[in-house]
Design a protein around this motif. Structure first.
Motif, PDB file in Angstrom:
ATOM      1  N   LYS A 181      52.863  51.873  16.360  1.00 34.93           N
ATOM      2  CA  LYS A 181      52.661  51.737  14.923  1.00 34.93           C
ATOM      3  C   LYS A 181      52.466  53.114  14.292  1.00 34.93           C
ATOM      4  CE  LYS A 181      50.578  47.187  15.338  1.00 34.93           C
ATOM      5  NZ  LYS A 181      49.822  46.256  14.532  1.00 34.93           N
ATOM      6  N   THR A 182      52.954  53.256  13.086  1.00 34.48           N
ATOM      7  CA  THR A 182      52.841  54.551  12.425  1.00 34.48           C
ATOM      8  C   THR A 182      51.480  54.774  11.786  1.00 34.48           C
ATOM      9  OG1 THR A 182      53.846  53.618  10.437  1.00 34.48           O
ATOM     10  CG2 THR A 182      55.316  54.764  11.984  1.00 34.48           C
ATOM     11  N   ASP A 183      50.727  53.704  11.558  1.00 29.17           N
ATOM     12  CA  ASP A 183      49.408  53.887  10.952  1.00 29.17           C
ATOM     13  C   ASP A 183      48.481  54.613  11.918  1.00 29.17           C
ATOM     14  OD1 ASP A 183      49.889  51.371  12.229  1.00 29.17           O
ATOM     15  OD2 ASP A 183      47.896  50.692  11.644  1.00 29.17           O
ATOM     16  N   LYS A 184      47.627  55.434  11.334  1.00 27.96           N
ATOM     17  CA  LYS A 184      46.702  56.223  12.144  1.00 27.96           C
ATOM     18  C   LYS A 184      45.352  55.536  12.189  1.00 27.96           C
ATOM     19  CE  LYS A 184      48.940  60.571  11.255  1.00 27.96           C
ATOM     20  NZ  LYS A 184      48.792  61.956  10.854  1.00 27.96           N
ATOM     21  N   TRP A 231      44.035  38.220  29.945  1.00 28.19           N
ATOM     22  CA  TRP A 231      44.690  39.341  29.275  1.00 28.19           C
ATOM     23  C   TRP A 231      43.957  39.707  27.996  1.00 28.19           C
ATOM     24  CZ3 TRP A 231      46.492  38.535  24.319  1.00 28.19           C
ATOM     25  CH2 TRP A 231      46.722  37.208  23.941  1.00 28.19           C
ATOM     26  N   ARG A 232      44.212  40.936  27.543  1.00 27.21           N
ATOM     27  CA  ARG A 232      43.665  41.429  26.287  1.00 27.21           C
ATOM     28  C   ARG A 232      44.757  42.207  25.565  1.00 27.21           C
ATOM     29  NH1 ARG A 232      40.621  38.352  28.335  1.00 27.21           N
ATOM     30  NH2 ARG A 232      38.437  38.706  28.890  1.00 27.21           N
ATOM     31  N   GLN A 233      44.728  42.124  24.242  1.00 30.24           N
ATOM     32  CA  GLN A 233      45.609  42.932  23.409  1.00 30.24           C
ATOM     33  C   GLN A 233      44.720  43.920  22.663  1.00 30.24           C
ATOM     34  OE1 GLN A 233      47.498  41.337  19.741  1.00 30.24           O
ATOM     35  NE2 GLN A 233      49.414  41.762  20.849  1.00 30.24           N
ATOM     36  N   VAL A 234      45.048  45.204  22.775  1.00 29.78           N
ATOM     37  CA  VAL A 234      44.222  46.231  22.149  1.00 29.78           C
ATOM     38  C   VAL A 234      45.079  47.183  21.325  1.00 29.78           C
ATOM     39  CG1 VAL A 234      42.394  46.160  23.900  1.00 29.78           C
ATOM     40  CG2 VAL A 234      44.298  47.738  24.191  1.00 29.78           C
ATOM     41  N   LEU A 235      44.473  47.711  20.285  1.00 33.51           N
ATOM     42  CA  LEU A 235      45.053  48.789  19.488  1.00 33.51           C
ATOM     43  C   LEU A 235      44.283  50.054  19.840  1.00 33.51           C
ATOM     44  CD1 LEU A 235      45.291  47.015  16.011  1.00 33.51           C
ATOM     45  CD2 LEU A 235      47.144  47.406  17.651  1.00 33.51           C
ATOM     46  N   VAL A 236      45.026  51.126  20.148  1.00 35.25           N
ATOM     47  CA  VAL A 236      44.399  52.358  20.604  1.00 35.25           C
ATOM     48  C   VAL A 236      45.091  53.547  19.942  1.00 35.25           C
ATOM     49  CG1 VAL A 236      43.810  53.715  22.638  1.00 35.25           C
ATOM     50  CG2 VAL A 236      43.954  51.249  22.835  1.00 35.25           C
ATOM     51  N   PRO A 237      44.326  54.504  19.416  1.00 39.12           N
ATOM     52  CA  PRO A 237      44.958  55.721  18.901  1.00 39.12           C
ATOM     53  C   PRO A 237      45.778  56.404  20.001  1.00 39.12           C
ATOM     54  CG  PRO A 237      42.675  55.603  18.181  1.00 39.12           C
ATOM     55  CD  PRO A 237      42.874  54.513  19.204  1.00 39.12           C
ATOM     56  N   ALA A 238      46.977  56.821  19.659  1.00 35.33           N
ATOM     57  CA  ALA A 238      47.882  57.435  20.643  1.00 35.33           C
ATOM     58  C   ALA A 238      47.316  58.719  21.228  1.00 35.33           C
ATOM     59  CB  ALA A 238      49.240  57.703  19.997  1.00 35.33           C
ATOM     60  N   GLN A 239      46.359  59.352  20.534  1.00 30.38           N
ATOM     61  CA  GLN A 239      45.771  60.609  21.007  1.00 30.38           C
ATOM     62  C   GLN A 239      44.588  60.394  21.950  1.00 30.38           C
ATOM     63  OE1 GLN A 239      46.272  59.873  17.697  1.00 30.38           O
ATOM     64  NE2 GLN A 239      48.221  60.946  17.624  1.00 30.38           N
ATOM     65  N   PHE A 240      44.212  59.146  22.190  1.00 23.80           N
ATOM     66  CA  PHE A 240      43.123  58.894  23.139  1.00 23.80           C
ATOM     67  C   PHE A 240      43.506  59.435  24.517  1.00 23.80           C
ATOM     68  CE2 PHE A 240      40.102  55.142  21.968  1.00 23.80           C
ATOM     69  CZ  PHE A 240      39.722  55.781  20.806  1.00 23.80           C
ATOM     70  N   THR A 277      44.452  64.050  29.904  1.00 24.76           N
ATOM     71  CA  THR A 277      45.796  63.530  29.686  1.00 24.76           C
ATOM     72  C   THR A 277      45.766  62.507  28.563  1.00 24.76           C
ATOM     73  OG1 THR A 277      46.237  63.814  32.052  1.00 24.76           O
ATOM     74  CG2 THR A 277      47.782  62.447  30.800  1.00 24.76           C
ATOM     75  N   LYS A 278      46.555  62.746  27.542  1.00 22.56           N
ATOM     76  CA  LYS A 278      46.597  61.862  26.366  1.00 22.56           C
ATOM     77  C   LYS A 278      47.604  60.734  26.585  1.00 22.56           C
ATOM     78  CE  LYS A 278      43.952  64.672  23.980  1.00 22.56           C
ATOM     79  NZ  LYS A 278      42.556  64.441  24.069  1.00 22.56           N
ATOM     80  N   LEU A 279      47.332  59.588  25.977  1.00 24.01           N
ATOM     81  CA  LEU A 279      48.234  58.435  26.092  1.00 24.01           C
ATOM     82  C   LEU A 279      49.650  58.775  25.647  1.00 24.01           C
ATOM     83  CD1 LEU A 279      45.927  55.562  24.780  1.00 24.01           C
ATOM     84  CD2 LEU A 279      46.561  56.042  27.151  1.00 24.01           C
ATOM     85  N   ASN A 280      49.781  59.529  24.552  1.00 23.20           N
ATOM     86  CA  ASN A 280      51.114  59.834  24.030  1.00 23.20           C
ATOM     87  C   ASN A 280      51.888  60.831  24.886  1.00 23.20           C
ATOM     88  OD1 ASN A 280      49.760  62.162  23.286  1.00 23.20           O
ATOM     89  ND2 ASN A 280      49.984  61.825  21.085  1.00 23.20           N
ATOM     90  N   GLU A 281      51.269  61.394  25.917  1.00 23.10           N
ATOM     91  CA  GLU A 281      51.985  62.234  26.872  1.00 23.10           C
ATOM     92  C   GLU A 281      52.749  61.375  27.880  1.00 23.10           C
ATOM     93  OE1 GLU A 281      49.538  65.332  28.708  1.00 23.10           O
ATOM     94  OE2 GLU A 281      48.226  65.217  26.949  1.00 23.10           O
ATOM     95  N   ILE A 282      52.309  60.143  28.092  1.00 28.55           N
ATOM     96  CA  ILE A 282      52.913  59.248  29.086  1.00 28.55           C
ATOM     97  C   ILE A 282      53.688  58.114  28.419  1.00 28.55           C
ATOM     98  CG2 ILE A 282      52.423  57.653  30.977  1.00 28.55           C
ATOM     99  CD1 ILE A 282      51.958  60.610  31.737  1.00 28.55           C
ATOM    100  N   PHE A 283      53.086  57.502  27.417  1.00 25.21           N
ATOM    101  CA  PHE A 283      53.731  56.369  26.749  1.00 25.21           C
ATOM    102  C   PHE A 283      54.660  56.877  25.655  1.00 25.21           C
ATOM    103  CE2 PHE A 283      50.030  54.321  28.653  1.00 25.21           C
ATOM    104  CZ  PHE A 283      50.630  53.207  29.227  1.00 25.21           C
ATOM    105  N   LYS A 284      55.949  56.565  25.816  1.00 25.69           N
ATOM    106  CA  LYS A 284      56.966  57.091  24.903  1.00 25.69           C
ATOM    107  C   LYS A 284      57.755  56.009  24.171  1.00 25.69           C
ATOM    108  CE  LYS A 284      56.269  61.381  26.192  1.00 25.69           C
ATOM    109  NZ  LYS A 284      55.595  62.305  25.311  1.00 25.69           N
ATOM    110  N   LYS A 285      57.844  54.795  24.752  1.00 20.29           N
ATOM    111  CA  LYS A 285      58.684  53.776  24.115  1.00 20.29           C
ATOM    112  C   LYS A 285      58.090  52.385  24.306  1.00 20.29           C
ATOM    113  CE  LYS A 285      61.731  53.220  28.027  1.00 20.29           C
ATOM    114  NZ  LYS A 285      61.819  53.814  29.178  1.00 20.29           N
ATOM    115  N   GLU A 286      58.399  51.514  23.361  1.00 22.36           N
ATOM    116  CA  GLU A 286      57.934  50.132  23.432  1.00 22.36           C
ATOM    117  C   GLU A 286      58.500  49.453  24.677  1.00 22.36           C
ATOM    118  OE1 GLU A 286      58.785  48.268  19.666  1.00 22.36           O
ATOM    119  OE2 GLU A 286      57.319  49.528  18.624  1.00 22.36           O
TER     120      GLU A 286
END
Length: 187
Positions: free
Chosen positions: A113-116, A18-27, A80-89
């Motif tokens: 996360k709220t940080d950009k 497994w991997r844990q990644v941080l990704v901008p929501a607009q990717f 298609t942006k990530l934030n179009e599909i992913f909406k909740k934790e």
């Protein structure tokens, strides 16, 4: 916003990969695909798709082909942006890489996360990524068993196929966070 995802290869548990990644929501999903490729060490030489539960679930997010109109809802991964599909934790999705070996990855949105951020990062992980074209979960399990036993008739052939030196051993736990972070940050 930044999404924190845990991505785990399905059906591999000793050790889990497994991997844990941080990704901008607009990717875009295409860029997310590239992040996953780098995070796991895949070589990006096969087809891929994202979908809610794997094959047969919709929408399918991938690089579209003309033939796709016959197979249900297909969304263009580059548009298609990530934030179009992913909406909740805790939301999950599936990523399939290499339709022959059928590497299924479970994606879980752990935190919003709220940080950009403008680049992706890998913040954790475990287990070596299986080699490309090793035959999927079954083939990888077999490869591990063969490489544990130098007396196995396939031992030398498998080491040659992997390009391993005589004194080198396959380490199922091999994961170097700093190396992976460096690669993921380039996406």
């Amino acid at each position: 916003m930044t999404f924190q995802f845990k991505i785990q290869l399905k059906d591999i548990s000793k050790p889990p990969v497994w991997r844990q990644v941080l990704v901008p929501a607009q990717f875009s999903f295409y860029k997310f695909h590239l992040v996953i490729q780098e995070a796991f060490g895949w070589e990006n030489c096969h087809l891929f798709q994202f979908s809610p539960k794997g094959f047969g679930s919709y929408p399918v997010i991938k690089e579209p082909f003309e033939e796709d109109e016959d197979y249900g809802e297909v969304m263009n991964a580059a548009k298609t942006k990530l934030n179009e599909i992913f909406k909740k934790e805790a939301q999950t999705f599936n990523y399939i890489y290499d339709f022959g070996d059928n590497w299924e990855h479970k994606i879980t949105l752990e935190k919003i996360k709220t940080d950009k951020t403008i680049t992706a990062d890998c913040t954790g992980g475990k287990g070596a990524c299986p080699p490309e074209d090793c035959g999927g979960t079954w083939g990888y399990t077999n490869l591990i068993e063969v490489l544990k036993d130098p007396a196995n008739p396939e031992y030398e052939e498998m080491k040659d196929w992997l390009g391993m030196d005589d004194d080198e051993e396959w380490d199922v736990n091999d994961f170097n966070l700093e190396e992976v972070r460096a690669m993921v940050r380039l996406v």
